[in-house]
Design a protein around this motif. Sequence first.
Motif, PDB file in Angstrom:
ATOM      1  N   ALA A 197       0.840  -1.206   0.000  1.00  0.00           N
ATOM      2  CA  ALA A 197       0.000   0.000   0.000  1.00  0.00           C
ATOM      3  C   ALA A 197       0.876   1.258   0.000  1.00  0.00           C
ATOM      4  O   ALA A 197       0.591   2.224  -0.729  1.00  0.00           O
ATOM      5  CB  ALA A 197      -0.939  -0.005   1.199  1.00  0.00           C
ATOM      6  N   PHE A 198       1.943   1.249   0.791  1.00  0.00           N
ATOM      7  CA  PHE A 198       2.861   2.384   0.820  1.00  0.00           C
ATOM      8  C   PHE A 198       3.517   2.571  -0.539  1.00  0.00           C
ATOM      9  O   PHE A 198       3.616   3.697  -1.053  1.00  0.00           O
ATOM     10  CB  PHE A 198       3.926   2.167   1.905  1.00  0.00           C
ATOM     11  CG  PHE A 198       4.904   3.302   2.008  1.00  0.00           C
ATOM     12  CD1 PHE A 198       4.599   4.427   2.753  1.00  0.00           C
ATOM     13  CD2 PHE A 198       6.117   3.248   1.339  1.00  0.00           C
ATOM     14  CE1 PHE A 198       5.493   5.490   2.829  1.00  0.00           C
ATOM     15  CE2 PHE A 198       7.019   4.298   1.408  1.00  0.00           C
ATOM     16  CZ  PHE A 198       6.708   5.420   2.163  1.00  0.00           C
ATOM     17  N   ARG A 199       3.961   1.486  -1.117  1.00  0.00           N
ATOM     18  CA  ARG A 199       4.609   1.515  -2.437  1.00  0.00           C
ATOM     19  C   ARG A 199       3.648   2.047  -3.500  1.00  0.00           C
ATOM     20  O   ARG A 199       4.018   2.888  -4.314  1.00  0.00           O
ATOM     21  CB  ARG A 199       5.076   0.096  -2.759  1.00  0.00           C
ATOM     22  CG  ARG A 199       5.596  -0.135  -4.132  1.00  0.00           C
ATOM     23  CD  ARG A 199       5.959  -1.615  -4.240  1.00  0.00           C
ATOM     24  NE  ARG A 199       6.075  -2.028  -5.613  1.00  0.00           N
ATOM     25  CZ  ARG A 199       7.084  -2.724  -6.093  1.00  0.00           C
ATOM     26  NH1 ARG A 199       8.066  -3.090  -5.318  1.00  0.00           N
ATOM     27  NH2 ARG A 199       7.115  -3.075  -7.354  1.00  0.00           N
ATOM     28  N   THR A 200       2.417   1.558  -3.478  1.00  0.00           N
ATOM     29  CA  THR A 200       1.403   2.026  -4.435  1.00  0.00           C
ATOM     30  C   THR A 200       1.177   3.527  -4.277  1.00  0.00           C
ATOM     31  O   THR A 200       1.131   4.260  -5.265  1.00  0.00           O
ATOM     32  CB  THR A 200       0.091   1.241  -4.255  1.00  0.00           C
ATOM     33  OG1 THR A 200       0.330  -0.127  -4.588  1.00  0.00           O
ATOM     34  CG2 THR A 200      -1.016   1.795  -5.135  1.00  0.00           C
ATOM     35  N   LYS A 201       1.037   3.974  -3.036  1.00  0.00           N
ATOM     36  CA  LYS A 201       0.830   5.406  -2.779  1.00  0.00           C
ATOM     37  C   LYS A 201       1.991   6.222  -3.336  1.00  0.00           C
ATOM     38  O   LYS A 201       1.782   7.259  -3.973  1.00  0.00           O
ATOM     39  CB  LYS A 201       0.674   5.639  -1.273  1.00  0.00           C
ATOM     40  CG  LYS A 201       0.371   7.068  -0.904  1.00  0.00           C
ATOM     41  CD  LYS A 201       0.141   7.187   0.600  1.00  0.00           C
ATOM     42  CE  LYS A 201      -0.244   8.572   1.002  1.00  0.00           C
ATOM     43  NZ  LYS A 201       0.871   9.480   1.123  1.00  0.00           N
ATOM     44  N   ARG A 202       3.208   5.756  -3.120  1.00  0.00           N
ATOM     45  CA  ARG A 202       4.399   6.467  -3.615  1.00  0.00           C
ATOM     46  C   ARG A 202       4.397   6.540  -5.142  1.00  0.00           C
ATOM     47  O   ARG A 202       4.666   7.585  -5.730  1.00  0.00           O
ATOM     48  CB  ARG A 202       5.665   5.770  -3.107  1.00  0.00           C
ATOM     49  CG  ARG A 202       6.953   6.257  -3.726  1.00  0.00           C
ATOM     50  CD  ARG A 202       7.209   7.738  -3.439  1.00  0.00           C
ATOM     51  NE  ARG A 202       8.358   8.212  -4.171  1.00  0.00           N
ATOM     52  CZ  ARG A 202       8.324   8.765  -5.389  1.00  0.00           C
ATOM     53  NH1 ARG A 202       7.180   8.912  -6.021  1.00  0.00           N
ATOM     54  NH2 ARG A 202       9.440   9.172  -5.966  1.00  0.00           N
ATOM     55  N   LEU A 203       4.057   5.444  -5.802  1.00  0.00           N
ATOM     56  CA  LEU A 203       4.026   5.429  -7.266  1.00  0.00           C
ATOM     57  C   LEU A 203       2.901   6.315  -7.806  1.00  0.00           C
ATOM     58  O   LEU A 203       3.063   7.005  -8.815  1.00  0.00           O
ATOM     59  CB  LEU A 203       3.887   3.996  -7.771  1.00  0.00           C
ATOM     60  CG  LEU A 203       5.107   3.100  -7.482  1.00  0.00           C
ATOM     61  CD1 LEU A 203       4.752   1.643  -7.669  1.00  0.00           C
ATOM     62  CD2 LEU A 203       6.282   3.496  -8.357  1.00  0.00           C
ATOM     63  N   GLU A 204       1.771   6.324  -7.117  1.00  0.00           N
ATOM     64  CA  GLU A 204       0.652   7.177  -7.531  1.00  0.00           C
ATOM     65  C   GLU A 204       0.986   8.659  -7.386  1.00  0.00           C
ATOM     66  O   GLU A 204       0.464   9.487  -8.120  1.00  0.00           O
ATOM     67  CB  GLU A 204      -0.612   6.817  -6.745  1.00  0.00           C
ATOM     68  CG  GLU A 204      -1.200   5.480  -7.178  1.00  0.00           C
ATOM     69  CD  GLU A 204      -2.345   4.997  -6.313  1.00  0.00           C
ATOM     70  OE1 GLU A 204      -2.508   5.509  -5.171  1.00  0.00           O
ATOM     71  OE2 GLU A 204      -3.070   4.086  -6.771  1.00  0.00           O
ATOM     72  N   GLU A 205       1.875   9.001  -6.447  1.00  0.00           N
ATOM     73  CA  GLU A 205       2.331  10.387  -6.302  1.00  0.00           C
ATOM     74  C   GLU A 205       3.037  10.868  -7.569  1.00  0.00           C
ATOM     75  O   GLU A 205       3.047  12.064  -7.857  1.00  0.00           O
ATOM     76  CB  GLU A 205       3.257  10.533  -5.099  1.00  0.00           C
ATOM     77  CG  GLU A 205       2.529  10.436  -3.776  1.00  0.00           C
ATOM     78  CD  GLU A 205       3.470  10.383  -2.584  1.00  0.00           C
ATOM     79  OE1 GLU A 205       4.716  10.417  -2.763  1.00  0.00           O
ATOM     80  OE2 GLU A 205       2.956  10.296  -1.457  1.00  0.00           O
ATOM     81  N   ASP A 206       3.614   9.937  -8.320  1.00  0.00           N
ATOM     82  CA  ASP A 206       4.262  10.261  -9.599  1.00  0.00           C
ATOM     83  C   ASP A 206       3.315  10.040 -10.779  1.00  0.00           C
ATOM     84  O   ASP A 206       3.757   9.904 -11.922  1.00  0.00           O
ATOM     85  CB  ASP A 206       5.518   9.410  -9.787  1.00  0.00           C
ATOM     86  CG  ASP A 206       6.674   9.879  -8.923  1.00  0.00           C
ATOM     87  OD1 ASP A 206       6.607  10.978  -8.348  1.00  0.00           O
ATOM     88  OD2 ASP A 206       7.669   9.126  -8.824  1.00  0.00           O
ATOM     89  N   ASP A 207       2.017   9.980 -10.481  1.00  0.00           N
ATOM     90  CA  ASP A 207       0.958   9.859 -11.496  1.00  0.00           C
ATOM     91  C   ASP A 207       0.904   8.511 -12.202  1.00  0.00           C
ATOM     92  O   ASP A 207       0.392   8.409 -13.312  1.00  0.00           O
ATOM     93  CB  ASP A 207       1.042  10.994 -12.526  1.00  0.00           C
ATOM     94  CG  ASP A 207       0.817  12.351 -11.892  1.00  0.00           C
ATOM     95  OD1 ASP A 207      -0.039  12.442 -10.993  1.00  0.00           O
ATOM     96  OD2 ASP A 207       1.498  13.314 -12.288  1.00  0.00           O
ATOM     97  N   TRP A 208       1.416   7.464 -11.584  1.00  0.00           N
ATOM     98  CA  TRP A 208       1.276   6.118 -12.130  1.00  0.00           C
ATOM     99  C   TRP A 208      -0.022   5.520 -11.607  1.00  0.00           C
ATOM    100  O   TRP A 208      -0.418   5.772 -10.466  1.00  0.00           O
ATOM    101  CB  TRP A 208       2.441   5.226 -11.709  1.00  0.00           C
ATOM    102  CG  TRP A 208       3.729   5.558 -12.395  1.00  0.00           C
ATOM    103  CD1 TRP A 208       4.665   6.470 -11.999  1.00  0.00           C
ATOM    104  CD2 TRP A 208       4.221   4.993 -13.614  1.00  0.00           C
ATOM    105  NE1 TRP A 208       5.707   6.502 -12.879  1.00  0.00           N
ATOM    106  CE2 TRP A 208       5.468   5.601 -13.884  1.00  0.00           C
ATOM    107  CE3 TRP A 208       3.735   4.028 -14.477  1.00  0.00           C
ATOM    108  CZ2 TRP A 208       6.220   5.278 -14.995  1.00  0.00           C
ATOM    109  CZ3 TRP A 208       4.492   3.698 -15.586  1.00  0.00           C
ATOM    110  CH2 TRP A 208       5.717   4.320 -15.843  1.00  0.00           C
ATOM    111  N   THR A 209      -0.676   4.736 -12.420  1.00  0.00           N
ATOM    112  CA  THR A 209      -1.825   3.940 -11.984  1.00  0.00           C
ATOM    113  C   THR A 209      -1.307   2.534 -11.740  1.00  0.00           C
ATOM    114  O   THR A 209      -0.632   1.964 -12.598  1.00  0.00           O
ATOM    115  CB  THR A 209      -2.916   3.915 -13.076  1.00  0.00           C
ATOM    116  OG1 THR A 209      -3.357   5.255 -13.299  1.00  0.00           O
ATOM    117  CG2 THR A 209      -4.086   3.036 -12.654  1.00  0.00           C
TER     118      THR A 209
END
Length: 124
Positions: free
Chosen positions: A81-93
């Motif tokens: 979940a943390f990793r997903t949140k971090r990647l989403e901060e860079d606009d990745w889905t």
Amino acid sequence: MPHTPMPPQNRANAKSMRKVMTDAELRLWNELRAHRLMGLGFRRQFPIAGYIVDFACPEKKLIVEVDGSQHGDADLAAADAFRTKRLEEDDWTVLRFWNEDVIRDIDNVCQHIVVTAGLAEPTE
């Protein structure tokens, strides 16, 4: 698109991970490779933001992760979940599928990827 700075060891790890894919990852890769899925260009074991993701389509900023049962563990799920949140901060889905879903229902997994990429309408 410029790469995020990545330590050389992480790049080496990504390269070695390409050689030891799980059955589910290999099955999905056979659907994604060489623009086979609606022309989407995916890279496997791709370094992004200090992580190595299973599959990434840079053009659509779409990441596909294939998770084994160990990802059901509370600690690993929290890290995911943390990793997903971090990647989403860079606009990745980020899409996550269980190994079992990929093995048993590859067509629906691929359909979900295509819909998320905006290349098809959802089906009911």
